[in-house]
Design a protein around this motif. Sequence first.
Motif, PDB file in Angstrom:
ATOM      1  N   ALA A  24     -43.651  27.850  68.799  1.00  0.00           N
ATOM      2  CA  ALA A  24     -43.445  28.821  67.511  1.00  0.00           C
ATOM      3  C   ALA A  24     -44.398  28.770  66.419  1.00  0.00           C
ATOM      4  O   ALA A  24     -45.033  29.645  65.815  1.00  0.00           O
ATOM      5  N   GLY A  25     -44.713  27.522  66.140  1.00  0.00           N
ATOM      6  CA  GLY A  25     -45.624  27.278  64.799  1.00  0.00           C
ATOM      7  C   GLY A  25     -47.157  27.952  65.189  1.00  0.00           C
ATOM      8  O   GLY A  25     -47.710  28.478  64.254  1.00  0.00           O
ATOM      9  N   ILE A  26     -47.513  27.744  66.331  1.00  0.00           N
ATOM     10  CA  ILE A  26     -48.873  28.332  66.677  1.00  0.00           C
ATOM     11  C   ILE A  26     -48.802  29.874  66.553  1.00  0.00           C
ATOM     12  O   ILE A  26     -49.969  30.649  66.210  1.00  0.00           O
ATOM     13  N   LEU A  27     -47.593  30.395  66.969  1.00  0.00           N
ATOM     14  CA  LEU A  27     -47.431  31.800  66.951  1.00  0.00           C
ATOM     15  C   LEU A  27     -47.714  32.226  65.406  1.00  0.00           C
ATOM     16  O   LEU A  27     -48.002  33.292  65.002  1.00  0.00           O
ATOM     17  N   ALA A  28     -46.812  31.586  64.821  1.00  0.00           N
ATOM     18  CA  ALA A  28     -46.603  31.906  63.351  1.00  0.00           C
ATOM     19  C   ALA A  28     -48.043  31.861  62.726  1.00  0.00           C
ATOM     20  O   ALA A  28     -48.099  32.718  61.650  1.00  0.00           O
ATOM     21  N   LYS A  29     -48.736  30.628  62.910  1.00  0.00           N
ATOM     22  CA  LYS A  29     -49.825  30.555  62.143  1.00  0.00           C
ATOM     23  C   LYS A  29     -50.718  31.710  62.690  1.00  0.00           C
ATOM     24  O   LYS A  29     -51.646  32.147  61.801  1.00  0.00           O
ATOM     25  N   HIS A  30     -51.040  31.895  63.790  1.00  0.00           N
ATOM     26  CA  HIS A  30     -51.839  32.857  64.384  1.00  0.00           C
ATOM     27  C   HIS A  30     -51.379  34.456  63.898  1.00  0.00           C
ATOM     28  O   HIS A  30     -52.361  35.229  63.449  1.00  0.00           O
ATOM     29  N   ALA A  31     -50.262  34.598  63.566  1.00  0.00           N
ATOM     30  CA  ALA A  31     -49.881  35.871  63.127  1.00  0.00           C
ATOM     31  C   ALA A  31     -50.249  35.917  61.564  1.00  0.00           C
ATOM     32  O   ALA A  31     -50.603  37.017  61.145  1.00  0.00           O
ATOM     33  N   ASP A  32     -50.292  34.949  60.965  1.00  0.00           N
ATOM     34  CA  ASP A  32     -50.668  34.834  59.483  1.00  0.00           C
ATOM     35  C   ASP A  32     -52.077  35.066  59.195  1.00  0.00           C
ATOM     36  O   ASP A  32     -52.448  35.517  58.207  1.00  0.00           O
ATOM     37  N   LEU A  33     -52.653  34.788  60.311  1.00  0.00           N
ATOM     38  CA  LEU A  33     -54.258  34.824  60.332  1.00  0.00           C
ATOM     39  C   LEU A  33     -54.643  36.247  60.878  1.00  0.00           C
ATOM     40  O   LEU A  33     -55.931  36.618  60.950  1.00  0.00           O
ATOM     41  N   GLY A  34     -53.646  37.084  60.904  1.00  0.00           N
ATOM     42  CA  GLY A  34     -54.011  38.511  61.388  1.00  0.00           C
ATOM     43  C   GLY A  34     -54.098  38.614  63.021  1.00  0.00           C
ATOM     44  O   GLY A  34     -54.595  39.780  63.446  1.00  0.00           O
ATOM     45  N   GLN A  35     -53.698  37.778  63.822  1.00  0.00           N
ATOM     46  CA  GLN A  35     -53.825  37.935  65.186  1.00  0.00           C
ATOM     47  C   GLN A  35     -52.555  38.450  65.553  1.00  0.00           C
ATOM     48  O   GLN A  35     -51.460  38.297  64.878  1.00  0.00           O
ATOM     49  N   ARG A  36     -52.521  39.136  66.620  1.00  0.00           N
ATOM     50  CA  ARG A  36     -51.247  39.825  67.319  1.00  0.00           C
ATOM     51  C   ARG A  36     -50.805  38.915  68.338  1.00  0.00           C
ATOM     52  O   ARG A  36     -51.648  38.416  69.284  1.00  0.00           O
ATOM     53  N   THR A  37     -49.735  38.594  68.096  1.00  0.00           N
ATOM     54  CA  THR A  37     -48.930  37.700  68.963  1.00  0.00           C
ATOM     55  C   THR A  37     -47.613  38.245  69.518  1.00  0.00           C
ATOM     56  O   THR A  37     -47.064  39.306  68.986  1.00  0.00           O
ATOM     57  N   ALA A  38     -47.025  37.658  70.715  1.00  0.00           N
ATOM     58  CA  ALA A  38     -45.973  38.381  71.568  1.00  0.00           C
ATOM     59  C   ALA A  38     -45.441  37.223  72.394  1.00  0.00           C
ATOM     60  O   ALA A  38     -46.135  36.278  72.899  1.00  0.00           O
ATOM     61  N   ILE A  39     -44.325  37.435  72.889  1.00  0.00           N
ATOM     62  CA  ILE A  39     -43.588  36.379  73.879  1.00  0.00           C
ATOM     63  C   ILE A  39     -42.933  37.362  74.850  1.00  0.00           C
ATOM     64  O   ILE A  39     -42.663  38.611  74.563  1.00  0.00           O
TER      65      ILE A  39
END
Length: 237
Positions: A24-39
Amino acid sequence: MNEQETVDILAFGAHPDDVEIGAAGILAKHADLGQRTAICDLTNGELSSNGDVETRKREADRAASVLHLKGRYRMGFPDRGLRATSEQVEAMVRLIRRLKPRVVLAPFWKDRHPDHTACSHLVKEAVFDAAIRKKAAEDGVAPHRVDRVYFYFINQVDTADVIVDISEVYRRKKEAILAFESQFVPGPGRVETPLNRPNYLSMVEGRDQLWGHQIGTVYGEGLVSEGPLSLNTLIPS
C-alpha cells in the motif's frame, strides 16, 4: 484504446486487502508522484471468516480512495480456486494488455496461504503470455511486455532485493489496511482470526520499520525480484 485507461503500476492480490498489507505504501507514494496505480483482486474473498462479499467490496473501494488508485479491478475467481486454468490466465492477460502497466506487483511466492502462492504463479504466467505476439487475445488487444515484476510480502518475511521508503505515506498505508474493518478489527459477530488478533498490525508495522531501518528511514516496504536488477551507473543521479 483510451490512453487514460493505462497505468504505470498494477498490483495483483489473491484477496481484497492482500496488496494493502504488502504494498500500500508503494502505491500511495507513486500516486503522489503522479504515477497511475491500480489493484486487481483475483477473488472477492468470499470464504473469509468475517465479512461478506459486498462488505469486502465497499472496504476495497474505500482503501482504493485512500491510496488514490486510478482503478480497482476484480477478476471474480473463486476463493481457494486459483488453479492457473487457461480461462484464469487469459482473463489476466486481457487486463494486462489493456492497462499496459510498466511494473506489475504480485505476492511473494513463499507464503503460508496457498492462494497467495497461487496468485504469484498466476501473475508470472499472465505476464509471460501477455507479451507473446502470436498468442492473440480474444478481443484483439495488442501484446504488452511488462518492464519489471516485483513480489511483495504478506505473511512471509525474507531478504528484500528492493526497499522503498514509504515513511511519508505510512499513515495512509495504515488507513488503507484499516479500511478493511471486517478483517482487521474485532467486533460483535466476528470470530478471532490471525488478522484481527491484537499483534497482527503491530507485526506488519514492525516489519516495515525493520525494512526502513535497513535503508536509514522510518518505514519501508520490501520487494523481491526473480531476475537481476539493472543500473546504468553505480553513482545515483
